[in-house]
Design an enzyme around this catalytic site. Structure first.
Site, PDB file in Angstrom:
ATOM      1  N   TYR A 130       1.082  10.982 -10.972  1.00 59.58           N
ATOM      2  CA  TYR A 130       0.669  10.015  -9.933  1.00 59.58           C
ATOM      3  C   TYR A 130       0.290   8.713 -10.815  1.00 59.58           C
ATOM      4  O   TYR A 130       0.723   7.774 -10.267  1.00 59.58           O
ATOM      5  CB  TYR A 130      -0.366  10.499  -8.946  1.00 59.58           C
ATOM      6  CG  TYR A 130      -1.249   9.428  -8.262  1.00 59.58           C
ATOM      7  CD1 TYR A 130      -0.464   8.710  -7.314  1.00 59.58           C
ATOM      8  CD2 TYR A 130      -2.359   9.211  -8.418  1.00 59.58           C
ATOM      9  CE1 TYR A 130      -1.331   7.747  -6.732  1.00 59.58           C
ATOM     10  CE2 TYR A 130      -3.330   8.192  -7.870  1.00 59.58           C
ATOM     11  CZ  TYR A 130      -2.338   7.269  -6.825  1.00 59.58           C
ATOM     12  OH  TYR A 130      -3.144   6.423  -6.234  1.00 59.58           O
ATOM     13  N   PHE A 148       0.670  -1.117   0.085  1.00 58.52           N
ATOM     14  CA  PHE A 148      -0.073   0.013  -0.078  1.00 58.52           C
ATOM     15  C   PHE A 148       0.905   1.299  -0.015  1.00 58.52           C
ATOM     16  O   PHE A 148       0.365   2.479  -0.413  1.00 58.52           O
ATOM     17  CB  PHE A 148      -0.838  -0.010   1.314  1.00 58.52           C
ATOM     18  CG  PHE A 148      -2.114  -0.905   1.366  1.00 58.52           C
ATOM     19  CD1 PHE A 148      -3.086  -1.035   0.874  1.00 58.52           C
ATOM     20  CD2 PHE A 148      -1.714  -2.202   2.218  1.00 58.52           C
ATOM     21  CE1 PHE A 148      -3.967  -1.663   0.889  1.00 58.52           C
ATOM     22  CE2 PHE A 148      -2.737  -3.018   2.334  1.00 58.52           C
ATOM     23  CZ  PHE A 148      -3.798  -3.012   1.801  1.00 58.52           C
ATOM     24  N   LYS A 189       1.660   4.530 -10.963  1.00 63.18           N
ATOM     25  CA  LYS A 189       0.962   3.125 -10.546  1.00 63.18           C
ATOM     26  C   LYS A 189       1.033   2.339 -11.876  1.00 63.18           C
ATOM     27  O   LYS A 189       1.359   1.277 -11.911  1.00 63.18           O
ATOM     28  CB  LYS A 189      -0.580   3.527 -10.490  1.00 63.18           C
ATOM     29  CG  LYS A 189      -0.654   4.387  -9.246  1.00 63.18           C
ATOM     30  CD  LYS A 189      -0.367   3.338  -8.011  1.00 63.18           C
ATOM     31  CE  LYS A 189      -0.818   4.244  -6.645  1.00 63.18           C
ATOM     32  NZ  LYS A 189      -0.183   3.361  -5.569  1.00 63.18           N
ATOM     33  N   SER A 245      -4.645   1.839  -8.926  1.00 61.54           N
ATOM     34  CA  SER A 245      -5.753   2.920  -9.211  1.00 61.54           C
ATOM     35  C   SER A 245      -6.544   2.816 -10.633  1.00 61.54           C
ATOM     36  O   SER A 245      -5.788   2.632 -11.451  1.00 61.54           O
ATOM     37  CB  SER A 245      -5.335   4.137  -8.761  1.00 61.54           C
ATOM     38  OG  SER A 245      -6.223   5.041  -9.277  1.00 61.54           O
TER      39      SER A 245
HETATM   40  P1  NAD Z   1      -2.665   6.470   2.792  1.00 61.74           P
HETATM   41  O1  NAD Z   1      -1.791   7.826   2.527  1.00 61.74           O
HETATM   42  O2  NAD Z   1      -3.827   6.645   4.006  1.00 61.74           O
HETATM   43  O3  NAD Z   1      -1.738   5.319   3.113  1.00 61.74           O
HETATM   44  C1  NAD Z   1      -0.359   5.296   2.503  1.00 61.74           C
HETATM   45  C2  NAD Z   1       0.547   4.678   3.834  1.00 61.74           C
HETATM   46  O4  NAD Z   1       1.792   4.677   3.075  1.00 61.74           O
HETATM   47  C3  NAD Z   1       0.832   5.973   4.718  1.00 61.74           C
HETATM   48  O5  NAD Z   1       0.438   5.661   5.962  1.00 61.74           O
HETATM   49  C4  NAD Z   1       1.935   6.540   4.212  1.00 61.74           C
HETATM   50  O6  NAD Z   1       2.577   7.151   5.528  1.00 61.74           O
HETATM   51  C5  NAD Z   1       2.857   5.294   4.073  1.00 61.74           C
HETATM   52  N1  NAD Z   1       3.884   5.830   3.078  1.00 61.74           N
HETATM   53  C6  NAD Z   1       4.024   6.416   1.927  1.00 61.74           C
HETATM   54  N2  NAD Z   1       5.119   6.436   1.319  1.00 61.74           N
HETATM   55  C7  NAD Z   1       5.938   5.693   2.373  1.00 61.74           C
HETATM   56  C8  NAD Z   1       7.113   4.922   2.105  1.00 61.74           C
HETATM   57  N3  NAD Z   1       7.979   5.648   1.249  1.00 61.74           N
HETATM   58  N4  NAD Z   1       7.590   4.103   3.051  1.00 61.74           N
HETATM   59  C9  NAD Z   1       6.806   3.693   4.155  1.00 61.74           C
HETATM   60  N5  NAD Z   1       5.515   4.055   3.998  1.00 61.74           N
HETATM   61  C10 NAD Z   1       5.183   5.112   3.152  1.00 61.74           C
HETATM   62  O7  NAD Z   1      -3.470   6.304   1.540  1.00 61.74           O
HETATM   63  P2  NAD Z   1      -4.632   5.103   1.044  1.00 61.74           P
HETATM   64  O8  NAD Z   1      -5.714   5.900   0.732  1.00 61.74           O
HETATM   65  O9  NAD Z   1      -4.587   4.347   2.195  1.00 61.74           O
HETATM   66  O10 NAD Z   1      -4.013   4.563  -0.024  1.00 61.74           O
HETATM   67  C11 NAD Z   1      -3.072   3.232   0.068  1.00 61.74           C
HETATM   68  C12 NAD Z   1      -2.613   3.063  -1.422  1.00 61.74           C
HETATM   69  O11 NAD Z   1      -3.547   2.923  -2.438  1.00 61.74           O
HETATM   70  C13 NAD Z   1      -1.628   3.845  -2.201  1.00 61.74           C
HETATM   71  O12 NAD Z   1      -0.569   3.371  -2.693  1.00 61.74           O
HETATM   72  C14 NAD Z   1      -2.703   4.718  -2.875  1.00 61.74           C
HETATM   73  O13 NAD Z   1      -1.853   5.274  -4.150  1.00 61.74           O
HETATM   74  C15 NAD Z   1      -3.542   3.638  -3.484  1.00 61.74           C
HETATM   75  N6  NAD Z   1      -4.856   4.161  -3.896  1.00 61.74           N
HETATM   76  C16 NAD Z   1      -5.619   5.015  -3.022  1.00 61.74           C
HETATM   77  C17 NAD Z   1      -7.009   5.680  -3.599  1.00 61.74           C
HETATM   78  C18 NAD Z   1      -7.647   6.324  -2.724  1.00 61.74           C
HETATM   79  O14 NAD Z   1      -8.620   7.252  -3.268  1.00 61.74           O
HETATM   80  N7  NAD Z   1      -7.528   6.129  -1.307  1.00 61.74           N
HETATM   81  C19 NAD Z   1      -7.476   5.213  -4.933  1.00 61.74           C
HETATM   82  C20 NAD Z   1      -6.536   4.357  -5.617  1.00 61.74           C
HETATM   83  C21 NAD Z   1      -5.276   3.863  -4.991  1.00 61.74           C
HETATM   84  N1  UFG Z   2     -15.834  17.096  -5.969  1.00 63.08           N
HETATM   85  C1  UFG Z   2     -16.297  18.203  -5.643  1.00 63.08           C
HETATM   86  N2  UFG Z   2     -15.910  18.972  -4.522  1.00 63.08           N
HETATM   87  C2  UFG Z   2     -14.932  18.766  -3.667  1.00 63.08           C
HETATM   88  C3  UFG Z   2     -14.287  17.680  -4.049  1.00 63.08           C
HETATM   89  C4  UFG Z   2     -14.607  16.631  -5.183  1.00 63.08           C
HETATM   90  O1  UFG Z   2     -17.411  18.691  -6.462  1.00 63.08           O
HETATM   91  O2  UFG Z   2     -14.576  19.443  -2.784  1.00 63.08           O
HETATM   92  C5  UFG Z   2     -16.258  16.284  -7.077  1.00 63.08           C
HETATM   93  C6  UFG Z   2     -15.336  16.156  -8.202  1.00 63.08           C
HETATM   94  O3  UFG Z   2     -15.197  17.057  -8.980  1.00 63.08           O
HETATM   95  C7  UFG Z   2     -15.619  14.491  -8.717  1.00 63.08           C
HETATM   96  C8  UFG Z   2     -16.049  13.779  -7.317  1.00 63.08           C
HETATM   97  O4  UFG Z   2     -16.489  14.894  -6.528  1.00 63.08           O
HETATM   98  O5  UFG Z   2     -16.562  14.693  -9.728  1.00 63.08           O
HETATM   99  C9  UFG Z   2     -15.014  13.038  -6.658  1.00 63.08           C
HETATM  100  O6  UFG Z   2     -13.816  13.802  -6.446  1.00 63.08           O
HETATM  101  P1  UFG Z   2     -12.467  13.055  -5.474  1.00 63.08           P
HETATM  102  O7  UFG Z   2     -11.580  14.035  -5.585  1.00 63.08           O
HETATM  103  O8  UFG Z   2     -13.249  12.551  -4.249  1.00 63.08           O
HETATM  104  O9  UFG Z   2     -12.265  11.650  -6.251  1.00 63.08           O
HETATM  105  P2  UFG Z   2     -11.386  11.704  -7.933  1.00 63.08           P
HETATM  106  O10 UFG Z   2     -12.305  10.608  -8.726  1.00 63.08           O
HETATM  107  O11 UFG Z   2     -11.201  13.122  -8.231  1.00 63.08           O
HETATM  108  O12 UFG Z   2     -10.030  11.207  -7.523  1.00 63.08           O
HETATM  109  C10 UFG Z   2      -9.697  10.142  -6.986  1.00 63.08           C
HETATM  110  C11 UFG Z   2      -8.316  10.142  -5.942  1.00 63.08           C
HETATM  111  C12 UFG Z   2      -7.358  10.037  -6.936  1.00 63.08           C
HETATM  112  C13 UFG Z   2      -7.337   9.032  -8.004  1.00 63.08           C
HETATM  113  C14 UFG Z   2      -8.790   8.843  -8.775  1.00 63.08           C
HETATM  114  C15 UFG Z   2      -8.926   7.787  -9.530  1.00 63.08           C
HETATM  115  O13 UFG Z   2      -8.422  11.327  -5.371  1.00 63.08           O
HETATM  116  O14 UFG Z   2      -5.925   9.867  -6.035  1.00 63.08           O
HETATM  117  O15 UFG Z   2      -9.605   8.881  -7.624  1.00 63.08           O
HETATM  118  O16 UFG Z   2      -8.806   6.492  -8.719  1.00 63.08           O
HETATM  119  F1  UFG Z   2      -6.448   9.154  -9.040  1.00 63.08           F
END
Ligand code: NAD
Ligand code: UFG
Length: 333
Positions: free
Chosen positions: A148, A80, A152, A124
């Site tokens: 970003y 993660f 991935k 993602s």
């Molecule tokens: P998060 O930031 O809560 O968790 C990521 C964790 O990784 C954090 O605790 C951070 O401290 C740790 N971290 C970052 N860089 C590090 C490093 N170099 N060494 C050790 N630890 C490190 O984010 P999340 O939402 O739980 O996301 C987890 C994974 O899922 C990420 O790889 C993210 O890109 C991916 N992802 C998240 C979303 C989302 O919307 N939350 C969507 C698609 C993919």
């Molecule tokens: N939105 C608003 N107001 C806000 C925030 C978001 O209207 O304050 C809208 C956006 O325009 C979008 C929807 O809510 O239509 C969802 O937005 P998010 O920012 O919650 O999510 P995204 O789909 O834009 O992005 C997320 C993650 C990215 C990831 C992407 C695809 O934040 O890191 O999903 O997995 F790349």
């Protein structure tokens, strides 16, 4: 099984740790705490009534990872750890390639040195880019629109090469859609520092009075109500998807890309209405211009997850909103 969760103190990993620990797996968490707090571990131990080993470290420290793998008899890794802000990746791409790509290379070196070859990777939906068709299936062209997303995709491709080079590797790249929600205990959830970028945590802070109003980024999209649509998935469903992926890799080698979503898009307005219902609070909002780089709508096909993992998302948008409100009122106020 002994499973290492890199980024283990983070949002999705902490929920996955609960599901794995409660199913009888031994989880070990590794995190540099760059985007999380150590207090999460005590909450995980309270939820699971188990001791959960935590090691503070950076995934780029190959030697430390290797030591952890040996000492904790690790049999599989869920990776993660990484940075996830699209905007920050545009400002500082080197930081993103260093953490996400270099970090994965370091992990693979540590795994290889220890004969470890079972890996689940946090990918993602952002790898798909501008939709050529919807819903995205796993064969959709991969054209990420920001650094970003590029990190991935590069990691996915690297993992594909690694598994082609040696048939012993077992790799699942899980392409998450929009994870939201919190554990029913209200002890863990998504807690971004500063002003949230994402919709759900922003709405939660407006409902709780920590932020004055929500800006809705555009209501002139070609969608059901003009606001953006996304495939929101409950983090507990996502966590269960990771356990299903670990089980799958027990029986199958090779490289697999799998969407984890619900297959159902919801609009910004639907989420706002759902949150008002869950919280009993009005969400003040205003319509502003579109956010640059936003897609109008995207969502997943979920057949591959069902077929390979025997998993599908079960929780509704209402449950997502209720769990976030429960977390907001129990842990964040
Ligand atoms: P998060 O930031 O809560 O968790 C990521 C964790 O990784 C954090 O605790 C951070 O401290 C740790 N971290 C970052 N860089 C590090 C490093 N170099 N060494 C050790 N630890 C490190 O984010 P999340 O939402 O739980 O996301 C987890 C994974 O899922 C990420 O790889 C993210 O890109 C991916 N992802 C998240 C979303 C989302 O919307 N939350 C969507 C698609 C993919
Ligand atoms: N939105 C608003 N107001 C806000 C925030 C978001 O209207 O304050 C809208 C956006 O325009 C979008 C929807 O809510 O239509 C969802 O937005 P998010 O920012 O919650 O999510 P995204 O789909 O834009 O992005 C997320 C993650 C990215 C990831 C992407 C695809 O934040 O890191 O999903 O997995 F790349």
């Amino acid at each position: 099984m002994n499973i290492l969760l890199t980024g283990g103190a983070g949002y999705i990993a902490s929920h996955t740790a609960v599901v794995l620990a409660q199913a009888g797996h031994q989880v070990t968490l590794f995190d540099n705490l760059s985007n999380s707090q150590k207090s999460v571990i005590a909450n995980l131990e309270a939820i699971t009534a188990k001791t959960i080993p935590f090691i503070e470290g950076d995934v780029r420290d190959t030697q430390l990872l290797s030591q952890v793998i040996t000492e904790h008899h690790i049999e599989a890794v869920i990776h993660f750890a990484g940075l996830k802000s699209v905007a920050q990746s545009v400002e500082d791409p080197i930081l993103y390639y260093a953490n996400n790509v270099q970090g994965t290379i370091s992990l693979l070196e540590a795994m290889q040195a220890n004969g470890l070859n079972k890996l689940v990777f946090s990918s993602s939906a952002t790898v798909y880019g501008d939709p050529e068709y919807l819903p995205y299936d796993e064969h959709h062209p991969l054209k990420p629109m920001n650094p970003y997303g590029q990190t991935k995709l590069q990691v996915e491709e690297m993992l594909h090469d690694v598994s082609r080079s040696n048939a012993d590797w077992r790799v699942a790249c899980l392409r998450y859609f929009n994870p939201v929600g919190a554990h029913p205990s209200g002890l863990i959830g998504e807690n971004p520092s500063g002003i949230p970028n994402n919709l759900m945590p922003y709405v939660a802070r407006v409902a709780s009075g920590h932020l004055p109003e929500l800006s809705i980024f555009g209501n002139d999209y070609d969608t059901k109500d003009g606001t953006g649509e996304r495939d929101y998935i409950h983090v507990m469903d996502l966590a269960e998807g990771h356990m299903a992926a670990i089980d799958f890799l027990e029986k199958h080698s090779g490289w697999h890309a799998i969407n984890l979503g619900t297959g159902q898009p919801h609009s910004v307005m639907e989420l706002v209405t759902g949150f008002e219902k869950a919280s009993g609070k009005a969400i003040p909002r205003k319509i502003v211009g579109r956010r640059p780089g936003d897609l109008p709508v995207y969502f997943a096909t979920v057949d591959q997850a069902q077929k390979l993992l025997g998993w599908s998302a079960k929780r509704s948008l209402d449950e997502m909103c209720e769990s976030v409100w429960n977390f907001q009122t129990k842990s964040m106020s």
